[in-house]
Design a protein around this motif. Structure first.
Motif, PDB file in Angstrom:
ATOM      1  N   ASP A 238       0.814  -1.209   0.000  1.00  0.00           N
ATOM      2  CA  ASP A 238       0.000   0.000   0.000  1.00  0.00           C
ATOM      3  C   ASP A 238       0.851   1.264   0.000  1.00  0.00           C
ATOM      4  N   ALA A 239       2.104   1.142   0.380  1.00  0.00           N
ATOM      5  CA  ALA A 239       3.060   2.251   0.313  1.00  0.00           C
ATOM      6  C   ALA A 239       4.447   1.650   0.199  1.00  0.00           C
ATOM      7  N   ILE A 240       5.384   2.431  -0.325  1.00  0.00           N
ATOM      8  CA  ILE A 240       6.757   1.947  -0.452  1.00  0.00           C
ATOM      9  C   ILE A 240       7.722   2.954   0.160  1.00  0.00           C
ATOM     10  N   VAL A 241       8.849   2.431   0.615  1.00  0.00           N
ATOM     11  CA  VAL A 241       9.925   3.237   1.182  1.00  0.00           C
ATOM     12  C   VAL A 241      11.214   2.901   0.452  1.00  0.00           C
ATOM     13  N   ILE A 242      11.903   3.936  -0.045  1.00  0.00           N
ATOM     14  CA  ILE A 242      13.223   3.759  -0.650  1.00  0.00           C
ATOM     15  C   ILE A 242      14.243   4.086   0.427  1.00  0.00           C
TER      16      ILE A 242
END
Length: 482
Positions: A238-242
């Motif tokens: 539902d969300a991504i983190v780099i």
């Protein structure tokens, strides 16, 4: 920590006068609510309580310029009751983000490329059968922010870290050593830096780790991100983190539909540092010294060396009478001048750099040329994207329309503390966004247009308290608790 070009203008808008092209994905019925995870511990951890007033329309992508600009992803599907986050990068920032998402009741998966373990630049190499032990990236860290101090206290109680009581200082060319004050406290991993990272997630219940995995593509569809590795599906989120940077992160973001995040990442400038691990049968010497004066030293006036440390003394103290394992780190200038593809270092370069760095050790110690004993073991590694040289000075970056964020030490500085604070801040920001239901995304946009400023410190990173305040760039404490 292995241990930025200044702009006074905000990032110019990518939008010009072109009429946007909107592409609407075919929507799918909303799946039944996923079961909320349970977790143990203090209810003051503020698990997410969802705002039930959501919008019901589907996901869309807006094309600004069909050929010259990548499209901006805009998710408009409701945030699910049990959101999950994909975290790409298992260094300190990514791990801290995962840990603090769990504190807020949010599940995540950490994808890391490490073959030997987690931690990124928190690398420790153990060579059997002796064994030989080397911290070959982050050497130690200091603490200046209360929130990080609380985290460190927990690590101390778990036996993961301890204070480094050994003498460190500045080593001027010719063997002139000046010790640094013992305050502020300096911390190291009890068994090296990598075990800290590997142990952090050992008692978690809502964090999944996938490694070695190299996420190669991000694809938005119907309100979620689909991650893949060379065509192999790696899940939807539902969300991504780099939580990593450099050329691989730039490639990943290049066609992701996150132009503002990609633009900020491209503004980041990184140094290159060589790490030479060397084991000697006998102690190294400084001419005229009855005892060796230090366990670690910032080297001054030598072209090829910026830091040297005796890992055996640092990690084992008086317990070991065996070989002396040293880590030598190059200057950033030497790393840049001799930079090659780190995945495939030519033999000639390896020999040249090894010789040059050992000659630098001789010069730093004041030994006659050619008199340094030959190490019986050596290994050379290039950290091609070692440390940031510029920073926006903010805890994290988040694009609420694309439900994507960035964390990393470079957002605040170049040390372990900055990485941890960044990960914590992004975790809380994402959890707050989820809790809002995503109804007012513009309120959650952070860092998408901030300018960058140069960062100053040692070639191996910043150590708050060990350098003049004028030489550091730190965000105010109020910014660290986003």
């Amino acid at each position: 920590m292995l241990c930025y070009s200044h702009s006074c203008h905000l990032l110019q808008p990518l939008l010009k006068t072109h009429k946007p092209l909107t592409i609407t994905f075919s929507s799918q019925p909303k799946p039944p609510p996923r079961k909320r995870p349970t977790f143990d511990g203090d209810q003051s951890q503020r698990p997410i309580t969802r705002n039930r007033h959501k919008r019901s329309y589907g996901a869309s992508r807006r094309s600004i310029l069909k050929t010259l600009k990548q499209e901006q992803v805009t998710f408009t599907t409701p945030v699910p009751d049990d959101p999950t986050v994909g975290i790409i990068g298992g260094g300190m920032a990514g791990l801290a983000c995962a840990l603090y998402l769990e504190k807020r009741g949010v599940r995540s998966t950490v994808f890391d490329t490490g073959v030997h373990g987690l931690g990124g630049r928190m690398g420790t190499r153990i060579v059997d059968p002796l064994p030989l032990v080397f911290d070959h990236a982050a050497q130690f860290f200091t603490v200046s922010v209360p929130r990080f101090a609380e985290l460190i206290q927990g690590w101390v109680e778990q036996g993961l870290v301890r204070e480094w009581q050994g003498t460190i200082g500045e080593l001027e060319v010719g063997g002139h050593f000046v010790p640094l004050p013992s305050s502020p406290p300096r911390y190291i991993g009890v068994n090296g830096m990598r075990p800290i990272a590997d142990s952090l997630l050992s008692q978690t219940h809502m964090i999944n780790v996938e490694r070695p995995t190299w996420i190669s593509k991000l694809e938005p569809f119907n309100g979620t991100w689909y991650l893949s590795e060379n065509g192999k599906p790696r899940g939807q989120f539902d969300a991504i983190v780099i939580a990593h940077n450099g050329k691989c992160a730039n490639r990943l973001l290049g066609s992701s539909g996150l132009p503002l995040i990609a633009g900020q990442m491209k503004r980041l400038e990184l140094s290159s540092v060589w790490a030479l691990l060397a084991a000697f049968e006998d102690p190294l010497q400084i001419p005229g010294g009855d005892t060796f004066p230090f366990e670690g030293a910032f080297v001054k006036g030598v072209d090829s060396i910026s830091w040297m440390a005796n890992n055996t003394k640092k990690l084992l103290g008086s317990q070991s009478g065996g070989p002396h394992c040293w880590t030598f780190l190059s200057t950033a200038a030497y790393g840049k001048r001799n930079k090659v593809p780190q995945e495939n270092i030519p033999t000639a370069t390896k020999e040249k750099v090894t010789t040059g760095m050992l000659m630098g050790v001789e010069e730093a110690l004041g030994l006659p040329k050619g008199s340094l004993q030959t190490p019986f073991y050596s290994r050379l590694q290039l950290w091609g994207a070692a440390l940031p040289t510029n920073t926006p000075g903010i805890p994290c970056i988040f694009d609420p329309h694309g439900r994507a964020g960035i964390c990393g030490d470079w957002l605040l500085g170049s040390n372990l503390e900055s990485a941890a604070i960044s990960g914590m801040a992004l975790a809380n920001h994402i959890a707050d966004y989820f809790q809002s239901g995503g109804d007012h995304p513009e309120e959650f946009a952070v860092g998408l247009r901030n300018g960058f400023e140069p960062i100053k410190g040692h070639d191996i990173g910043q150590f708050p308290g060990l350098e003049p305040q004028s030489q550091t760039h730190a965000a105010p404490e109020m910014q660290l608790t986003t």
